[in-house]
Scaffold this motif. Structure first.
Motif, PDB file in Angstrom:
ATOM      1  N   TYR A  56     -85.787 -53.586  48.217  1.00 46.14           N
ATOM      2  CA  TYR A  56     -84.943 -53.972  49.343  1.00 46.14           C
ATOM      3  C   TYR A  56     -85.798 -54.674  50.389  1.00 46.14           C
ATOM      4  CZ  TYR A  56     -81.667 -50.516  47.413  1.00 46.14           C
ATOM      5  OH  TYR A  56     -80.828 -49.815  46.598  1.00 46.14           O
ATOM      6  N   LYS A  57     -85.196 -55.639  51.074  1.00 46.65           N
ATOM      7  CA  LYS A  57     -85.885 -56.316  52.172  1.00 46.65           C
ATOM      8  C   LYS A  57     -85.555 -55.603  53.489  1.00 46.65           C
ATOM      9  CE  LYS A  57     -85.915 -60.796  49.847  1.00 46.65           C
ATOM     10  NZ  LYS A  57     -87.237 -60.535  49.273  1.00 46.65           N
ATOM     11  N   TYR A  58     -86.347 -55.908  54.499  1.00 48.97           N
ATOM     12  CA  TYR A  58     -86.174 -55.254  55.807  1.00 48.97           C
ATOM     13  C   TYR A  58     -84.756 -55.479  56.341  1.00 48.97           C
ATOM     14  CZ  TYR A  58     -87.020 -54.108  60.733  1.00 48.97           C
ATOM     15  OH  TYR A  58     -86.951 -53.566  62.002  1.00 48.97           O
ATOM     16  N   ASN A  59     -84.245 -56.691  56.212  1.00 46.16           N
ATOM     17  CA  ASN A  59     -82.903 -56.990  56.718  1.00 46.16           C
ATOM     18  C   ASN A  59     -81.825 -56.197  55.991  1.00 46.16           C
ATOM     19  OD1 ASN A  59     -83.705 -58.733  58.719  1.00 46.16           O
ATOM     20  ND2 ASN A  59     -83.557 -60.560  57.443  1.00 46.16           N
ATOM     21  N   ASP A  60     -82.076 -55.835  54.715  1.00 52.16           N
ATOM     22  CA  ASP A  60     -81.119 -54.997  53.981  1.00 52.16           C
ATOM     23  C   ASP A  60     -80.982 -53.633  54.643  1.00 52.16           C
ATOM     24  OD1 ASP A  60     -80.800 -57.041  52.126  1.00 52.16           O
ATOM     25  OD2 ASP A  60     -82.364 -56.260  50.796  1.00 52.16           O
ATOM     26  N   LEU A  61     -82.115 -53.112  55.140  1.00 49.10           N
ATOM     27  CA  LEU A  61     -82.092 -51.803  55.812  1.00 49.10           C
ATOM     28  C   LEU A  61     -81.408 -51.888  57.170  1.00 49.10           C
ATOM     29  CD1 LEU A  61     -84.238 -51.330  53.559  1.00 49.10           C
ATOM     30  CD2 LEU A  61     -85.485 -49.928  55.203  1.00 49.10           C
ATOM     31  N   CYS A 101     -89.738 -45.050  58.639  1.00 47.80           N
ATOM     32  CA  CYS A 101     -90.564 -45.304  59.839  1.00 47.80           C
ATOM     33  C   CYS A 101     -91.830 -44.457  59.820  1.00 47.80           C
ATOM     34  CB  CYS A 101     -89.750 -44.989  61.103  1.00 47.80           C
ATOM     35  SG  CYS A 101     -88.396 -46.138  61.423  1.00 47.80           S
ATOM     36  N   GLU A 102     -91.676 -43.187  59.503  1.00 46.74           N
ATOM     37  CA  GLU A 102     -92.827 -42.286  59.475  1.00 46.74           C
ATOM     38  C   GLU A 102     -93.832 -42.717  58.406  1.00 46.74           C
ATOM     39  OE1 GLU A 102     -93.775 -37.482  59.139  1.00 46.74           O
ATOM     40  OE2 GLU A 102     -91.721 -38.227  58.916  1.00 46.74           O
ATOM     41  N   ARG A 103     -93.327 -43.099  57.243  1.00 45.32           N
ATOM     42  CA  ARG A 103     -94.222 -43.496  56.160  1.00 45.32           C
ATOM     43  C   ARG A 103     -94.883 -44.847  56.420  1.00 45.32           C
ATOM     44  NH1 ARG A 103     -91.237 -41.291  50.576  1.00 45.32           N
ATOM     45  NH2 ARG A 103     -91.498 -39.083  51.111  1.00 45.32           N
ATOM     46  N   CYS A 124    -109.137 -45.700  54.715  1.00 40.97           N
ATOM     47  CA  CYS A 124    -109.662 -46.676  53.755  1.00 40.97           C
ATOM     48  C   CYS A 124    -110.595 -47.685  54.424  1.00 40.97           C
ATOM     49  CB  CYS A 124    -108.501 -47.401  53.070  1.00 40.97           C
ATOM     50  SG  CYS A 124    -109.007 -48.601  51.821  1.00 40.97           S
ATOM     51  N   GLY A 125    -110.258 -48.070  55.681  1.00 43.14           N
ATOM     52  CA  GLY A 125    -111.076 -49.054  56.407  1.00 43.14           C
ATOM     53  C   GLY A 125    -110.671 -50.482  56.142  1.00 43.14           C
ATOM     54  N   ILE A 126    -109.620 -50.684  55.323  1.00 43.69           N
ATOM     55  CA  ILE A 126    -109.058 -52.021  55.070  1.00 43.69           C
ATOM     56  C   ILE A 126    -107.568 -51.944  55.339  1.00 43.69           C
ATOM     57  CG2 ILE A 126    -108.713 -53.857  53.356  1.00 43.69           C
ATOM     58  CD1 ILE A 126    -111.062 -52.682  51.780  1.00 43.69           C
ATOM     59  N   PHE A 127    -107.050 -52.827  56.185  1.00 50.73           N
ATOM     60  CA  PHE A 127    -105.627 -52.747  56.525  1.00 50.73           C
ATOM     61  C   PHE A 127    -104.963 -54.120  56.440  1.00 50.73           C
ATOM     62  CE2 PHE A 127    -107.917 -53.409  60.483  1.00 50.73           C
ATOM     63  CZ  PHE A 127    -107.189 -54.393  61.123  1.00 50.73           C
ATOM     64  N   HIS A 128    -103.668 -54.088  56.157  1.00 50.10           N
ATOM     65  CA  HIS A 128    -102.864 -55.310  56.089  1.00 50.10           C
ATOM     66  C   HIS A 128    -102.800 -55.914  57.495  1.00 50.10           C
ATOM     67  CE1 HIS A 128     -99.789 -58.167  55.094  1.00 50.10           C
ATOM     68  NE2 HIS A 128     -99.609 -57.674  53.884  1.00 50.10           N
ATOM     69  N   GLY A 129    -103.258 -57.153  57.631  1.00 51.94           N
ATOM     70  CA  GLY A 129    -103.331 -57.775  58.953  1.00 51.94           C
ATOM     71  C   GLY A 129    -102.031 -58.368  59.447  1.00 51.94           C
ATOM     72  N   ASP A 130    -101.022 -58.457  58.562  1.00 47.91           N
ATOM     73  CA  ASP A 130     -99.770 -59.110  58.963  1.00 47.91           C
ATOM     74  C   ASP A 130     -98.571 -58.404  58.320  1.00 47.91           C
ATOM     75  OD1 ASP A 130     -98.136 -60.956  60.183  1.00 47.91           O
ATOM     76  OD2 ASP A 130     -98.407 -62.509  58.677  1.00 47.91           O
ATOM     77  N   PRO A 131     -98.278 -57.153  58.748  1.00 47.37           N
ATOM     78  CA  PRO A 131     -97.190 -56.389  58.133  1.00 47.37           C
ATOM     79  C   PRO A 131     -95.801 -56.774  58.670  1.00 47.37           C
ATOM     80  CG  PRO A 131     -98.235 -55.050  59.801  1.00 47.37           C
ATOM     81  CD  PRO A 131     -98.979 -56.361  59.782  1.00 47.37           C
ATOM     82  N   HIS A 132     -95.475 -58.073  58.595  1.00 48.44           N
ATOM     83  CA  HIS A 132     -94.156 -58.503  59.065  1.00 48.44           C
ATOM     84  C   HIS A 132     -93.125 -58.255  57.958  1.00 48.44           C
ATOM     85  CE1 HIS A 132     -93.985 -62.177  56.629  1.00 48.44           C
ATOM     86  NE2 HIS A 132     -95.234 -62.436  56.983  1.00 48.44           N
ATOM     87  N   PRO A 133     -91.815 -58.376  58.251  1.00 49.14           N
ATOM     88  CA  PRO A 133     -90.778 -58.043  57.259  1.00 49.14           C
ATOM     89  C   PRO A 133     -90.922 -58.755  55.922  1.00 49.14           C
ATOM     90  CG  PRO A 133     -89.787 -58.319  59.415  1.00 49.14           C
ATOM     91  CD  PRO A 133     -91.233 -58.685  59.568  1.00 49.14           C
ATOM     92  N   GLY A 134     -91.434 -59.987  55.911  1.00 55.86           N
ATOM     93  CA  GLY A 134     -91.582 -60.722  54.659  1.00 55.86           C
ATOM     94  C   GLY A 134     -92.642 -60.160  53.738  1.00 55.86           C
ATOM     95  N   ASN A 135     -93.563 -59.332  54.288  1.00 57.12           N
ATOM     96  CA  ASN A 135     -94.639 -58.757  53.480  1.00 57.12           C
ATOM     97  C   ASN A 135     -94.408 -57.292  53.138  1.00 57.12           C
ATOM     98  OD1 ASN A 135     -96.104 -61.134  53.404  1.00 57.12           O
ATOM     99  ND2 ASN A 135     -97.257 -60.666  55.265  1.00 57.12           N
ATOM    100  N   LEU A 167     -90.967 -53.273  64.074  1.00 53.80           N
ATOM    101  CA  LEU A 167     -90.210 -52.919  62.869  1.00 53.80           C
ATOM    102  C   LEU A 167     -89.568 -51.547  63.007  1.00 53.80           C
ATOM    103  CD1 LEU A 167     -92.651 -54.071  60.012  1.00 53.80           C
ATOM    104  CD2 LEU A 167     -90.643 -55.270  60.862  1.00 53.80           C
ATOM    105  N   ILE A 168     -90.346 -50.599  63.519  1.00 53.46           N
ATOM    106  CA  ILE A 168     -89.859 -49.218  63.648  1.00 53.46           C
ATOM    107  C   ILE A 168     -88.730 -49.128  64.667  1.00 53.46           C
ATOM    108  CG2 ILE A 168     -90.549 -46.936  64.506  1.00 53.46           C
ATOM    109  CD1 ILE A 168     -93.277 -47.516  63.147  1.00 53.46           C
ATOM    110  N   THR A 169     -88.898 -49.818  65.786  1.00 59.92           N
ATOM    111  CA  THR A 169     -87.854 -49.832  66.811  1.00 59.92           C
ATOM    112  C   THR A 169     -86.568 -50.448  66.271  1.00 59.92           C
ATOM    113  OG1 THR A 169     -89.576 -50.053  68.503  1.00 59.92           O
ATOM    114  CG2 THR A 169     -87.308 -50.547  69.175  1.00 59.92           C
ATOM    115  N   GLY A 170     -86.729 -51.500  65.443  1.00 60.52           N
ATOM    116  CA  GLY A 170     -85.550 -52.133  64.847  1.00 60.52           C
ATOM    117  C   GLY A 170     -84.809 -51.221  63.892  1.00 60.52           C
ATOM    118  N   LEU A 171     -85.541 -50.338  63.204  1.00 62.60           N
ATOM    119  CA  LEU A 171     -84.913 -49.420  62.249  1.00 62.60           C
ATOM    120  C   LEU A 171     -84.303 -48.200  62.932  1.00 62.60           C
ATOM    121  CD1 LEU A 171     -87.534 -49.417  59.327  1.00 62.60           C
ATOM    122  CD2 LEU A 171     -85.225 -50.368  59.249  1.00 62.60           C
ATOM    123  N   ASP A 172     -85.032 -47.654  63.925  1.00 63.11           N
ATOM    124  CA  ASP A 172     -84.568 -46.439  64.603  1.00 63.11           C
ATOM    125  C   ASP A 172     -85.113 -46.421  66.027  1.00 63.11           C
ATOM    126  OD1 ASP A 172     -83.975 -43.878  65.503  1.00 63.11           O
ATOM    127  OD2 ASP A 172     -84.325 -42.950  63.553  1.00 63.11           O
TER     128      ASP A 172
END
Length: 559
Positions: A251-256, A270-272, A284-295, A413-418
């Motif tokens: 599912y995409k973000y807009n579906d939710l 949201c919690e996860r 881990c020390g490595i993080f996704h730099g652009d966690p926008h809805p498309g990713n 993203l979290i605010t948009g969901l809840d």
């Protein structure tokens, strides 16, 4: 630099024309690129900056970068992270950058695959969809099926994009050097360092072997965690210009947002989201730099999938500790801890007003001290921290700004969901977890051993370093470096004044010589040279010498 301008003349002319088009002609004129414009544009363009409306500045910069193409779009995306140096209004406009590209045709894609993987598409894949599933300025992705039956997404770099980017980077270095020499703000905000940071980032993004390694590390990290899905990399079907991964379709973000499926709970998602991101950054020390809805993709059972690791951040153990201390210092109202932490994580200017900086941190602390987590917004916290560092010209390293931007995106993203969910409430357990880890006897003993080893190593090296220093002092080879930021400016003023005095002396000398020649011709006695046009010859010679001196003064650019 002249060689670069000749080699990339057409591209220089395009860039200069676009700068003028969006109201930055005064910069073109002041840095000496006016001559690259066509004659009609030189006549009709505004070079005074009088048409500059500050309210539309961010929008004009965004449109300009979009028109200049992929390299400049990526530059804008980097600048959108740098709220520590850019006004929020401009950084916000950069976040709306859009890539309007036409997909590459399937024949060209087939040629790239054949060149990179050694065989055409039809021989490598059991199925390869001609229509791409995503297209951007650097690459496009196609759905495919391997001969072994696995569904994959094949990310393919656009043809010649690396050459285009390299040419633009050379031009950016030249432009940055010109601006750095001309404007004080460019030196203050270290624009040359910013271009270097961007060059490294975009070259890394063009090298798919780096993205493949990053994806594999996160795949291994989350392998036993059923809540998070990271696509598997197929190394046999990947090169520096092609990246083949598991095709994950959820599912995409807009579906939710629009019609949330019954098998997904928004609050759990949201919690996860928060936990999975903090696992990446702080463990881990490595993080996704652009966690926008498309990713991001979402699956039944409240599972989350991350895709596209072209932009990632890295946090070392000291950086993780500093980031935790920053949040702890704000929440506990500990100004000294804030001061120590920012001094550790950032590059402080030599002329920092420490008293004023501490006062500003006190005011920042008061905004959040004893405030419940549910009332604190991470975006506001990060914005306030960057505002203070920007005010004092403190340089925040890229990985921290990338982390800040990613957290702000995640909060949105979290605010948009809840609307009831708060990122810091979910993150609070991590604070306790990090504190417990620091107080763990095993961790403390490791730290003590490492510090003891460093002290031991340095104490062994100290006599040798001291002997070497004394030998240099004795031989007179010791260099003393003095940093005088205003010296170049003062020398330029002295040079300019000297040139003007020279010009005045030349004018005076010319007047005296001409007067003497005229008097001699008028009142002097006749001689063998009477028939020679002495006056004309003398005037010609003097004028020629005068023009030579004048030309050399003007060519120096300091008149």
């Amino acid at each position: 630099m002249i060689g670069k301008r000749i080699r990339h003349l057409k591209r220089y002319q395009e860039i200069v024309s676009v700068l003028v088009k969006y109201g930055f002609g005064y910069i073109v004129k002041e840095v000496g690129l006016f001559h690259l414009l066509s004659l009609p544009k030189q006549i009709v363009s505004d070079f005074n900056g009088t048409g500059n409306d500050q309210k539309t500045l961010g929008k004009r910069i965004r449109l300009m970068l979009e028109e200049l193409g992929p390299t400049f779009i990526k530059l804008g995306q980097l600048l959108s992270l740098r709220t520590d140096i850019l006004p929020e209004q401009i950084a916000e406009a950069m976040r709306d950058l859009q890539e309007r590209v036409t997909p590459v045709d399937i024949q060209t894609i087939d040629q790239i695959v054949c060149r990179e993987l050694g065989a055409p598409v039809s021989e490598i894949f059991a199925q390869f969809d001609e229509q791409c599933i995503a297209a951007a300025s650097i690459a496009q992705a196609h759905h495919a099926v391997l001969k072994t039956g696995e569904e994959v997404a094949v990310k393919i770099q656009r043809p010649n994009i690396d050459a285009i980017v390299e040419n633009d980077i050379e031009i950016l270095w030249d432009l940055a050097s010109l601006v750095d020499k001309r404007y004080e703000w460019a030196r203050t905000y270290q624009i040359l360092d910013l271009v270097e940071e961007f060059s490294l980032a975009i070259r890394s993004e063009l090298e798919y072997t780096i993205e493949a390694r990053t994806t594999e590390k996160l795949f291994a990290f989350f392998k036993t965690d059923e809540r998070v899905i990271i696509p598997k990399v197929y190394q046999d079907y990947s090169t520096a210009k092609i990246l083949t991964l598991d095709f994950i379709n959820g599912y995409k973000y807009n579906d939710l947002i629009q019609n949330c499926p019954a098998d997904i709970d928004k609050k759990t998602i949201c919690e996860r989201l928060v936990h999975s991101f903090l696992d990446q950054a702080l463990i881990c020390g490595i993080f996704h730099g652009d966690p926008h809805p498309g990713n991001l993709l979402f699956f039944s059972g409240n599972r989350i999938g991350y895709i596209d690791f072209g932009q990632v951040g890295h946090l070392s153990e000291p950086m993780k500790r500093d980031f935790g201390d920053l949040i702890i210092g704000l929440m506990r109202g500990n100004t000294n801890l804030l001061l120590r932490t920012i001094s550790s994580m950032a590059v402080m200017p030599d002329d920092l007003n420490e008293r004023q900086f501490k006062t500003d941190l006190d005011m920042l602390r008061e905004n959040y001290y004893r405030l419940p987590f549910k009332k604190v917004h991470i975006g506001a916290v990060i914005h306030d921290i960057f505002s203070v560092t920007k005010k004092h010209r403190i340089h925040i390293p890229k990985n921290y700004t990338l982390l800040g931007k990613a957290l702000i995106t995640l909060e949105g993203l979290i605010t948009g969901l809840d609307h009831e969910c708060n990122i810091l409430e979910f993150a609070e357990p991590y604070g306790h977890r990090l504190l417990i880890r620091r107080l763990d006897p095993e961790e403390l003993s490791k730290k003590i051993l490492m510090n003891g080893y460093d002290i031991f190593e340095n104490s062994i090296r100290l006599p040798g370093l001291l002997r070497k220093t004394l030998m240099h002092l004795n031989s007179g080879k010791t260099r003393v470096e003095m940093k005088l930021p205003q010296l170049e400016f003062l020398l330029a003023k002295v040079d300019r004044a000297a040139n003007r005095i020279s010009f005045s002396i030349m004018l005076l000398s010319l007047s005296i010589i001409l007067a003497c020649i005229i008097l001699g011709e008028t009142f002097g006695s006749r001689s063998l040279l009477s028939n020679v046009p002495v006056l004309s010859i003398a005037i010609t010679i003097v004028l020629f010498m005068f023009m030579l001196v004048l030309l050399s003064i003007f060519r120096s650019g300091r008149f």
